[in-house]
Design a protein around this motif. Structure first.
Motif: not given
Lengths: 123, 508
Positions: B5-11, B16-20, B27-41
């Motif tokens: 994921h990180l690689i694909s975003l970094e590409s 990325r700038v937008l996200f950061e 916040l990005v979560t999967n179907e189980k409710g685990s947080i996969e990604l969070s931005n600094p904000c």
């Protein structure tokens, strides 16, 4: 003997005034209204006229006006003898050229004073 | 998986700038409710360290009391994923790491990565907005509360002239509900006779954005119409945008009724007074005409009496009949007396009509008094002696006729009210002004009556059968005052009276 013409509509006053003046040595002519008075004035040319202001028809003012217009009578002194209490009426007469005025009721002295004063002025 | 994921975003450096740098928490979560990604904000919002959120259940960011519901919501979302705001119409709250709950606004999105469905939550902290809204709501509630408890009736209208609000006081007065009154509903309660006029006033004021004040009758809850005073003013936002009008109304029925009654009474009283005045004026005119007529008409018979008397006097002079003379004197005195009375009535009437003017002339006052004294000589009683003394400048500028009347009146009074063998002393002085004193040794004026001496028709009790009208002194006073002077007296009953006249000297 001086002649006085009395123009007065009240008979008693006319007669009494006549008697008083006759006793004072005047010759007196009577007239009981303005028209008669004017006729007498031009006919007899008296030395002096005693005239009431409130006369029927031709009042004292008109008499004076006509008198002064006529060269024959213009010089004759006229004294108003009036029961009027309005100063303005007397003033009007004096302005029109009356020589004096005596208010009714008058006593002999007042009347004689006024007559003598007017006659003296003429002489 | 995370690395990929990180690689694909970094590409995608831009993304990325937008996200950061986004100022919204992502916040990005999967179907189980685990947080996969969070931005600094997002990390900052929830107070976590960077990467600390990774792998944590999303429910950990939800206040404890709401967590159990969220699991169900999450499952439903993944069953039917689509971009939408979360919890539409509901207040949403989130929980910080330390458990502090704060209001949030969340939108949801989703995407699929390598066969796995991921949900993206965009989280905004709306604490400040909620606070501001609360303040506005509280303030509005406070104003509304104040308006509802105000003793005056309040209405508010919008920019379309229609009313949007009426306070409780208004509604209680009309007995109607807000829904009936808003818009133009209120007009139904205005008295039909006042409606058109009131609407014109309201619309004119509205169109010109000018304050107005009007009165009309408004139907009360009991069906009775009451007079209302309505004061309206345009309202504006702080940026000067016109927002409509606000008005306050008071029940002025009682005041208005009282005022109307008072006005009616005033009108009635004015009419009465004016009628009374007209009547008095008429009476005065009648009196004047009568006085004038009487004075004029009496003079003719008096002239006859006087001239006849003069003639009798002449005709009887030789007879020297004492009795005749006595009666002639009486007739003359009576005529003179009657003439004086007539003159007094006439003078007073003229004074009262304001028809008397002062005519000043220059004359010698000492010389003037002598003949005046002579003229009243005949009135003297046996042994009465009149003397005159003058001091100062002889020339005066006065109304000779008025002064003559004054002197004749005062001297004749002294003669009338003094016994035989008494002296009457006249003093005149011309210094700063002119002072004339007439002093007698007569009956005097009772002390308690002295204050009435200059009143019309007043005669002191001790005058007995001495003739008089009670007008002489009234006229004297008026004449003296017309010449800007004063008249007064000093008197002692049984001893005598001194009248003092003071006149200012007018310069030529």
């Amino acid at each position: 003997m001086k002649t006085v013409l009395i123009i007065e509509d009240n008979f008693e006053i006319r007669e009494n005034t006549t008697e008083i003046l006759e006793l004072e040595g005047f010759a007196v002519i009577n007239a009981e209204n303005g028209e008669e008075g004017m006729l007498a004035a031009t006919k007899y040319l008296p030395d002096l006229i005693l005239c009431d202001i409130m006369l029927p028809q031709m009042d004292g003012y008109l008499v004076l006006k006509d008198l002064r217009k006529n060269p024959l009578t213009a010089h004759i002194p006229l004294i108003y003898v009036t029961a009027s209490t309005e100063k303005s009426e007397v003033k009007r007469g004096m302005k029109m050229g009356a020589n004096g005025y005596v208010r009714k009721p008058f006593d002999t002295k007042e009347l004689m004073d006024a007559i003598n004063k007017s006659l003296k002025k003429i002489v | 998986m995370r690395n990929e994921h990180l690689i694909s975003l970094e590409s995608e450096a831009g993304f990325r700038v937008l996200f950061e740098c986004a100022t919204i928490g992502i916040l990005v979560t999967n179907e189980k409710g685990s947080i996969e990604l969070s931005n600094p904000c997002a990390e900052k919002l929830f107070d976590y360290n960077p990467t600390e959120l990774f792998g944590k259940p999303i429910e950990g960011l939800i206040p404890q009391s709401l967590r159990h519901k969220h699991t169900h919501h999450r499952e439903s979302y993944f069953a039917n994923p689509k971009a939408r705001p979360m919890g539409l119409g509901m207040e949403l709250y989130a929980s910080k790491k330390n458990g502090e709950v704060f209001p949030v606004e969340i939108s949801l999105g989703h995407y699929e990565l390598e066969g796995e469905m991921l949900a993206v939550a965009f989280v905004t902290d709306i604490t400040d907005r909620v606070k501001a809204k609360k303040i506005v709501e509280e303030r509005e509630a406070w104003f509304r509360n104040m308006a509802d408890n105000s003793p005056v009736m309040i209405w508010v209208s919008g920019t379309d002239k229609g009313c949007t609000y009426f306070n409780n006081t208004w509604l209680e007065f009309t007995g109607r509900i807000m829904e009936q009154e808003i818009g133009n509903g209120w007009a139904a309660g205005v008295h039909p006779e006042d409606l058109e006029r009131s609407l014109i006033t309201y619309h004119d004021a509205f169109d010109s954005r000018k304050p107005f004040r009007m009165e009309y009758r408004l139907r009360r809850h009991d069906g009775r119409y009451r007079w209302i005073q309505d004061v309206g003013k345009p309202t504006y936002f702080s940026d000067n945008t016109f927002t409509g009008f606000i008005g306050s109304c008071s029940d002025i029925h009682d005041q208005r009724m009282m005022k109307e009654e008072l006005e009616f009474l005033v009108r009635q009283r004015t009419t009465e007074l004016s009628d009374a005045l007209d009547r008095e004026k008429e009476m005065n005119e009648l009196k004047s005409r009568f006085v004038s007529m009487a004075s004029h008409e009496f003079r003719t018979p008096l002239s006859v009496v006087l001239s006849s008397t003069a003639l009798i006097e002449q005709y009887t002079a030789a007879e020297k009949n004492e009795k005749i003379n006595k009666h002639l004197t009486r007739v003359k005195a009576s005529v003179s007396n009657l003439t004086t009375i007539l003159n007094d009535f006439l003078s007073l009437d003229k004074l009262e009509q304001g028809n008397v003017e002062i005519e000043r002339e220059l004359f010698d006052i000492a010389e003037f008094i002598q003949p005046v004294v002579k003229d009243v000589h005949f009135l003297r009683k046996k042994g009465q002696h009149i003397s005159h003394m003058h001091k100062g400048e002889h020339q005066v500028l006065l109304d000779q006729k008025k002064l003559r009347y004054i002197m004749v009146n005062l001297i004749s009074n002294s003669i009338k009210y003094s016994p035989e063998n008494t002296a009457i002393n006249l003093h005149s002085e011309n210094a700063e002004g002119i002072t004339i004193t007439v002093e007698d040794h007569g009956i005097g004026i009772p002390e308690e009556e002295q204050k009435h001496m200059f009143n019309k028709f007043f005669r002191a009790k001790n005058t007995g059968n001495v003739q008089g009208t009670g007008l002489g002194l009234t006229i004297v006073k008026r004449y003296v005052e017309l010449m800007n002077g004063t008249v007064g007296f000093v008197s002692k009953p049984g001893e005598g009276t001194s009248f003092i006249i003071e006149l200012p000297q007018s310069r030529v």
